[in-house]
Design a protein around this motif. Structure first.
Motif, short mmCIF file in Angstrom:
data_model
loop_
_atom_site.label_atom_id
_atom_site.label_comp_id
_atom_site.label_asym_id
_atom_site.label_seq_id
_atom_site.Cartn_x
_atom_site.Cartn_y
_atom_site.Cartn_z
N ALA A 163 0.85 -1.19 0.00
CA ALA A 163 0.00 0.00 0.00
C ALA A 163 0.88 1.24 0.00
O ALA A 163 1.91 1.29 0.67
N GLU A 164 0.48 2.25 -0.76
CA GLU A 164 1.26 3.49 -0.83
C GLU A 164 0.90 4.41 0.33
O GLU A 164 -0.27 4.58 0.68
N ALA A 165 1.92 4.99 0.92
CA ALA A 165 1.73 5.94 2.02
C ALA A 165 2.75 7.06 1.88
O ALA A 165 3.73 6.95 1.12
N ALA A 166 2.52 8.15 2.60
CA ALA A 166 3.43 9.30 2.57
C ALA A 166 3.49 9.93 3.95
O ALA A 166 2.51 9.89 4.70
N VAL A 167 4.65 10.49 4.29
CA VAL A 167 4.81 11.23 5.54
C VAL A 167 5.47 12.56 5.24
O VAL A 167 6.13 12.73 4.21
N LEU A 168 5.28 13.51 6.15
CA LEU A 168 5.85 14.85 6.00
C LEU A 168 7.00 15.02 6.98
O LEU A 168 6.79 15.01 8.20
N VAL A 169 8.20 15.16 6.46
CA VAL A 169 9.38 15.44 7.28
C VAL A 169 9.54 16.96 7.32
O VAL A 169 10.11 17.57 6.43
N GLY A 170 8.98 17.56 8.36
CA GLY A 170 8.91 19.01 8.44
C GLY A 170 10.10 19.64 9.13
O GLY A 170 10.45 19.26 10.26
N LEU A 171 10.74 20.60 8.46
CA LEU A 171 11.87 21.34 9.02
C LEU A 171 11.39 22.74 9.39
O LEU A 171 10.90 23.49 8.53
N VAL A 172 11.52 23.09 10.65
CA VAL A 172 11.01 24.37 11.15
C VAL A 172 12.17 25.30 11.44
O VAL A 172 12.98 25.03 12.33
N PRO A 173 12.31 26.41 10.70
CA PRO A 173 13.40 27.35 10.99
C PRO A 173 13.15 28.12 12.28
O PRO A 173 12.11 28.76 12.44
N ARG A 174 14.09 28.04 13.19
CA ARG A 174 14.03 28.76 14.46
C ARG A 174 15.30 29.58 14.63
O ARG A 174 16.35 29.26 14.06
N ASP A 175 15.22 30.63 15.46
CA ASP A 175 16.40 31.45 15.73
C ASP A 175 17.54 30.62 16.32
O ASP A 175 18.71 30.85 16.03
N ALA A 176 17.18 29.63 17.13
CA ALA A 176 18.18 28.80 17.79
C ALA A 176 18.66 27.66 16.91
O ALA A 176 19.53 26.88 17.32
N GLY A 177 18.11 27.52 15.71
CA GLY A 177 18.49 26.43 14.81
C GLY A 177 17.27 25.69 14.31
O GLY A 177 16.21 25.69 14.94
#
Length: 274
Positions: free
Chosen positions: A111-125
């Motif tokens: 079965a096909e599936a997908a996930v979101l690898v989210g990168l959040v820009p923060r002042d600390a990195g």
């Protein structure tokens, strides 16, 4: 900074910004490629030079305006350069197929599936957005995961599925997600072929987890997860055999299994530069 539109090679098909998320939003622009309906209609009549100029100027300016937070992502160019392009989702078996030879029959229908690898820009990195699933879920209850799930018939491919699931699970609006590209597909012992979508996430996003699916939304520093010293192999018993799985030593959360393996795949691609 190149946002979405890599240069076309001499042997590639005519340049197109289409990423298969085709829906005209209220502002008159396609949610995926940021073209107007008129620009989409006349695209095939443009020569290659005109297409490239529009992509590198008009559409790039629209992308910068829509996803202003993308400018804050320090790792943008480095990460984007090692991903599969949005217009060409990766095919084939998962990169871990050989590890599952005795668990998934070769003729098995995945079965096909997908996930979101989210990168959040923060002042600390930069941070990586993760969720902990509710304990009551039938599959993977209580485990740390990325937002995502099965690709449904009405989804615009794996990217559309990742965006829809993120909206449903943690109220992450598509306007707060700037997709960057794909990692290699990963196979799970539950019979899914998972395509990870890497994206930048607006740091102003406020998580609202769906109480039936997600118990917690949290962030882990990108640098921590990309450090080889923080990832370990642990032994576990499964179906009568000892098996090795990957796990991070992050305090307070067990980041392991498929989630850890997807992050490992990103790290290896960054290390290899491809």
């Amino acid at each position: 900074m190149s946002l979405f539109f890599p240069p076309a090679s001499a042997t590639s098909s005519p340049s197109s910004p289409c990423i298969r998320v085709c829906r005209i939003d209220a502002d008159g622009l396609c949610r995926g490629c940021l073209r107007t309906g008129d620009e989409i209609a006349r695209w095939s009549r443009l020569d290659e030079g005109e297409r490239r100029r529009l992509m590198e100027t008009v559409l790039a300016d629209r992308a910068r305006e829509r996803f202003r937070f993308l400018e804050q992502l320090r790792e943008h160019d480095r990460v984007s350069g090692v991903l599969h392009p949005l217009r060409d989702p990766p095919g084939g078996d998962g990169w871990n197929r050989s590890e599952l030879d005795d668990l998934l029959p070769r003729e098995a229908s995945l079965a096909e599936a997908a996930v979101l690898v989210g990168l959040v820009p923060r002042d600390a990195g930069t941070q990586v957005l993760l969720t902990r699933r509710t304990d009551a879920l039938r599959h993977h209850g209580g485990q740390v995961s990325f937002p995502g799930g099965r690709v449904e018939r009405d989804d615009a491919g794996v990217l559309g599925a990742a965006l829809r699931e993120s909206q449903e699970e943690i109220a992450l609006a598509a306007a707060q997600v700037a997709p960057l590209g794909y990692l290699d597909p990963f196979l799970t012992i539950s019979g899914f072929r998972v395509t990870p979508v890497v994206a930048a996430i607006d740091p102003d996003y406020v998580p609202r987890p769906h109480p039936d699916e997600v118990a917690e939304v949290f962030e882990v520093p990108f640098d921590f997860l990309m450090s080889a010293g923080h990832l370990h192999q642990v032994e576990m018993e499964f179906r009568g055999r000892r098996r090795s799985v990957l796990e991070y030593d992050w305090p307070g959360q067990r980041i392991w299994g498929a989630t850890a393996a997807i992050l490992y795949n990103l790290r290896r691609r960054l290390e290899e530069g491809a």
